[in-house]
Design an enzyme around this catalytic site. Sequence first.
Site, PDB file in Angstrom:
ATOM      1  N   GLY A 296      40.371  43.046  40.810  1.00 48.37           N
ATOM      2  CA  GLY A 296      39.590  41.844  40.531  1.00 48.37           C
ATOM      3  C   GLY A 296      40.306  40.564  40.901  1.00 48.37           C
ATOM      4  N   VAL A 297      39.689  39.451  40.512  1.00 39.17           N
ATOM      5  CA  VAL A 297      40.241  38.145  40.855  1.00 39.17           C
ATOM      6  C   VAL A 297      41.367  37.761  39.889  1.00 39.17           C
ATOM      7  CG1 VAL A 297      38.189  37.213  41.963  1.00 39.17           C
ATOM      8  CG2 VAL A 297      38.382  37.104  39.475  1.00 39.17           C
ATOM      9  N   GLY A 298      42.212  36.850  40.327  1.00 37.38           N
ATOM     10  CA  GLY A 298      43.167  36.233  39.408  1.00 37.38           C
ATOM     11  C   GLY A 298      44.589  36.725  39.564  1.00 37.38           C
ATOM     12  N   ASN A 299      45.440  36.096  38.746  1.00 38.88           N
ATOM     13  CA  ASN A 299      46.876  36.304  38.870  1.00 38.88           C
ATOM     14  C   ASN A 299      47.324  37.677  38.398  1.00 38.88           C
ATOM     15  OD1 ASN A 299      47.566  33.731  39.905  1.00 38.88           O
ATOM     16  ND2 ASN A 299      47.112  32.872  37.888  1.00 38.88           N
TER      17      ASN A 299
ATOM     18  N   GLU B  63      36.113  44.057  46.450  1.00 42.54           N
ATOM     19  CA  GLU B  63      35.236  43.015  46.987  1.00 42.54           C
ATOM     20  C   GLU B  63      36.034  41.820  47.487  1.00 42.54           C
ATOM     21  OE1 GLU B  63      32.855  42.080  43.493  1.00 42.54           O
ATOM     22  OE2 GLU B  63      34.136  40.331  43.141  1.00 42.54           O
TER      23      GLU B  63
ATOM     24  N   ILE C 109      38.352  38.067  29.312  1.00 43.85           N
ATOM     25  CA  ILE C 109      38.664  36.992  28.358  1.00 43.85           C
ATOM     26  C   ILE C 109      39.109  37.616  27.039  1.00 43.85           C
ATOM     27  CG2 ILE C 109      37.629  35.107  27.004  1.00 43.85           C
ATOM     28  CD1 ILE C 109      37.372  34.125  29.735  1.00 43.85           C
TER      29      ILE C 109
ATOM     30  N   ASN D 260      33.766  31.749  34.527  1.00 44.85           N
ATOM     31  CA  ASN D 260      33.378  31.922  35.935  1.00 44.85           C
ATOM     32  C   ASN D 260      32.044  32.659  36.018  1.00 44.85           C
ATOM     33  OD1 ASN D 260      35.863  30.772  36.737  1.00 44.85           O
ATOM     34  ND2 ASN D 260      36.860  32.756  36.497  1.00 44.85           N
TER      35      ASN D 260
ATOM     36  N   GLY E 121      31.732  40.954  40.374  1.00 46.68           N
ATOM     37  CA  GLY E 121      31.462  42.367  40.652  1.00 46.68           C
ATOM     38  C   GLY E 121      31.985  43.287  39.567  1.00 46.68           C
TER      39      GLY E 121
ATOM     40  N   LYS F  47      46.072  30.416  25.306  1.00 45.16           N
ATOM     41  CA  LYS F  47      46.296  29.048  24.814  1.00 45.16           C
ATOM     42  C   LYS F  47      47.496  28.986  23.850  1.00 45.16           C
ATOM     43  CE  LYS F  47      42.675  27.544  27.056  1.00 45.16           C
ATOM     44  NZ  LYS F  47      42.914  27.083  28.415  1.00 45.16           N
TER      45      LYS F  47
HETATM   46  N1  COA Z   1      39.706  32.639  24.881  1.00 44.05           N
HETATM   47  C1  COA Z   1      39.673  31.445  25.494  1.00 44.05           C
HETATM   48  N2  COA Z   1      40.187  31.220  26.737  1.00 44.05           N
HETATM   49  C2  COA Z   1      40.788  32.268  27.346  1.00 44.05           C
HETATM   50  C3  COA Z   1      40.879  33.527  26.754  1.00 44.05           C
HETATM   51  C4  COA Z   1      40.298  33.698  25.465  1.00 44.05           C
HETATM   52  N3  COA Z   1      40.322  34.874  24.875  1.00 44.05           N
HETATM   53  N4  COA Z   1      41.519  34.349  27.602  1.00 44.05           N
HETATM   54  C5  COA Z   1      41.822  33.632  28.704  1.00 44.05           C
HETATM   55  N5  COA Z   1      41.377  32.376  28.539  1.00 44.05           N
HETATM   56  C6  COA Z   1      41.510  31.278  29.492  1.00 44.05           C
HETATM   57  C7  COA Z   1      42.963  31.038  29.863  1.00 44.05           C
HETATM   58  O1  COA Z   1      43.588  30.222  28.910  1.00 44.05           O
HETATM   59  C8  COA Z   1      42.799  30.364  31.194  1.00 44.05           C
HETATM   60  O2  COA Z   1      42.366  29.030  30.961  1.00 44.05           O
HETATM   61  P1  COA Z   1      43.016  27.787  31.728  1.00 44.05           P
HETATM   62  O3  COA Z   1      42.636  28.016  33.160  1.00 44.05           O
HETATM   63  O4  COA Z   1      42.356  26.612  31.100  1.00 44.05           O
HETATM   64  O5  COA Z   1      44.470  27.912  31.474  1.00 44.05           O
HETATM   65  C9  COA Z   1      41.622  31.102  31.824  1.00 44.05           C
HETATM   66  O6  COA Z   1      40.899  31.671  30.724  1.00 44.05           O
HETATM   67  C10 COA Z   1      42.018  32.194  32.800  1.00 44.05           C
HETATM   68  O7  COA Z   1      42.846  33.088  32.144  1.00 44.05           O
HETATM   69  P2  COA Z   1      44.092  33.832  32.853  1.00 44.05           P
HETATM   70  O8  COA Z   1      44.868  34.496  31.761  1.00 44.05           O
HETATM   71  O9  COA Z   1      44.795  32.908  33.771  1.00 44.05           O
HETATM   72  O10 COA Z   1      43.411  35.043  33.616  1.00 44.05           O
HETATM   73  P3  COA Z   1      42.842  35.343  35.057  1.00 44.05           P
HETATM   74  O11 COA Z   1      43.176  34.343  36.104  1.00 44.05           O
HETATM   75  O12 COA Z   1      43.278  36.733  35.263  1.00 44.05           O
HETATM   76  O13 COA Z   1      41.257  35.288  34.806  1.00 44.05           O
HETATM   77  C11 COA Z   1      39.111  35.942  33.966  1.00 44.05           C
HETATM   78  C12 COA Z   1      40.637  36.035  33.788  1.00 44.05           C
HETATM   79  C13 COA Z   1      38.463  36.831  32.929  1.00 44.05           C
HETATM   80  C14 COA Z   1      38.647  34.510  33.757  1.00 44.05           C
HETATM   81  C15 COA Z   1      38.783  36.422  35.410  1.00 44.05           C
HETATM   82  O14 COA Z   1      39.305  37.706  35.600  1.00 44.05           O
HETATM   83  C16 COA Z   1      37.285  36.474  35.661  1.00 44.05           C
HETATM   84  O15 COA Z   1      36.655  35.467  35.948  1.00 44.05           O
HETATM   85  N6  COA Z   1      36.703  37.673  35.521  1.00 44.05           N
HETATM   86  C17 COA Z   1      35.261  37.883  35.677  1.00 44.05           C
HETATM   87  C18 COA Z   1      34.892  38.219  37.086  1.00 44.05           C
HETATM   88  C19 COA Z   1      35.514  39.483  37.559  1.00 44.05           C
HETATM   89  O16 COA Z   1      36.025  40.299  36.814  1.00 44.05           O
HETATM   90  N7  COA Z   1      35.480  39.731  38.833  1.00 44.05           N
HETATM   91  C20 COA Z   1      36.073  40.978  39.312  1.00 44.05           C
HETATM   92  C21 COA Z   1      35.519  41.491  40.492  1.00 44.05           C
HETATM   93  S1  COA Z   1      36.346  40.570  41.812  1.00 44.05           S
END
Ligand code: COA
Length: 511
Positions: free
Chosen positions: A271-274, A296, A366, A386, A390, A410
């Site tokens: 998936g997406v992200g770090n 994807e 999340i 976001n 997928g 946080k």
């Molecule tokens: N409550 C509130 N905020 C939360 C949280 C929670 N439980 N968990 C994470 N966050 C916030 C983080 O603080 C961060 O916020 P910031 O940008 O203001 O610092 C943000 O969400 C992203 O979190 P991070 O830990 O950096 O994770 P990530 O870059 O791996 O992203 C998702 C995590 C869930 C947002 C991301 O995976 C996503 O959009 N997923 C849905 C789409 C998907 O899964 N696609 C996959 C097929 S490609």
Amino acid sequence: MLSPVSRILHPGLRSRLMSADDAARLIHHGDHVGMSGFTGAGYPKLVPQALARHIQQQHDAGKEFRIGLWTGASTAPELDGALAKVGGMDMRLPYQSDPTCRARINAGEMAYTDIHLSHVAQYVWFGFLGKLNVAVIEVAGILEDGRLIPATSVGNNKTWLDQADKVILEVNHGHPLALEGMHDIYYGTERPPYRKPIPMTHAGERIGTPYLHCDPTKVIAVVETNLPDRDTKFSAPDDASRRIAGHLMDFFQQEVKLGRLPAELLPLQSGVGNIANAVLESLNDGPFTGLQGYTEVLQDGMLALLKSGKMRMASSTAISLSSEVMKEFNDHLDFYRDRIVLRPQEISNHPEVIRRLGLIAMNGMIEADLYGNVNSTHVMGTRIMNGIGGSGDFARNAYISIFMTPSTAKGGSISCIVPMVSHVDHTEHDVQIIVTEQGLADLRGLAPRQRSRLIIERCAHPDFKPALLDYVERAEAAGRSGQGGLHTPHLLQEALSWHARYETTADMRPR
Ligand code: COA
């Protein structure tokens, strides 16, 4: 043959060259506009900005002007950002990740329809979303006969070109011409009841043609650009990401030992992200070879696996790289063209193919609850982050479905393991493995009450463990005394109290 100076070989389409401003004026208030773009790759770069300027002028003149925007997935500041800034969208679908767009959605200023990425194209063919008026598609070049060389993403472009009344093409000289041949556009899809099996049995199989088809009579404008895709930067893996990746490597090794995964694993979806990127980086240092990707979005970590030879090939719908890794990709395109297949998202995310190939799906989240329900999209239940992207296509149909997150967010004030998720994207039925930096919970075959103990023990942060255990014990005691059932015990008055506490005190930690 295309040469670097001439990327528009079809004479009729060459005659439709114009400025982005002129092209943007061909889009009207109320239009549904299908634009290319998938996770910051292959999106039009000049027409959306020109459209945003045009919309602003109309607004300044007191006229209404908003479009419905459909894309592949997220785009970039030049597209989502520019249109959101001027309040130019009345609705948006599917996945987005732009901060301005997100703020407008959460302020109730525009509608957002967050649907599974594999559903988008077929919903349009079915007529569920209304008429597509205009397509704006970035391509790398146009051949003599009007066939199009796709750019760094395919997304929904095939469907947009097919379904739109009018087409605007952006020919981007910034994309290497050597992209030609990397794509595989499958034209065998049908509406029910005329559907046939998708003829793909391994991740690298080519089942279509390298080109997009487009009726040249529909093309109302061609615009030339020379601009790079968004620089998708990844932060270096932090301690939590490294530990999550470590738990997953141990898990994969154990599954191989138990004979539940082959030595080269099964095709990986990432998936997406770090965190997802960190897991791929760990695979590069790990013992597995002969890997395959069926995903994807191809991020830096997967390109590194291809480069090292640990991964044999990768199928995707988009290449979404940091600028540094994009240079490596462009400099060695002949090497990567043999190892990467870019497909329409209706195929990269197709449930039938995902189930047949038996993917290992790894996605971020999340929060998860004690019973394994996962929220991927909403902060505190009401604010979109976001979108589902997928993740649902993959999670429900994968061989193994994995969700990962740090145990807290946080600065430790939020637990990502909660009594009940504040929004559900993936139900307990689609979630097999949950991983945090604390550990990995393997939920396969477990009943809800077994799951809750395991998730707390393995995945919760120590700051929240006692409160989670206390919640579960009291919920079970309530069930035993006849207040609620014992299959999935809950204290309904308290189930979302952690989120409510955060909304008032900015801290979920128990007082
Ligand atoms: N409550 C509130 N905020 C939360 C949280 C929670 N439980 N968990 C994470 N966050 C916030 C983080 O603080 C961060 O916020 P910031 O940008 O203001 O610092 C943000 O969400 C992203 O979190 P991070 O830990 O950096 O994770 P990530 O870059 O791996 O992203 C998702 C995590 C869930 C947002 C991301 O995976 C996503 O959009 N997923 C849905 C789409 C998907 O899964 N696609 C996959 C097929 S490609």
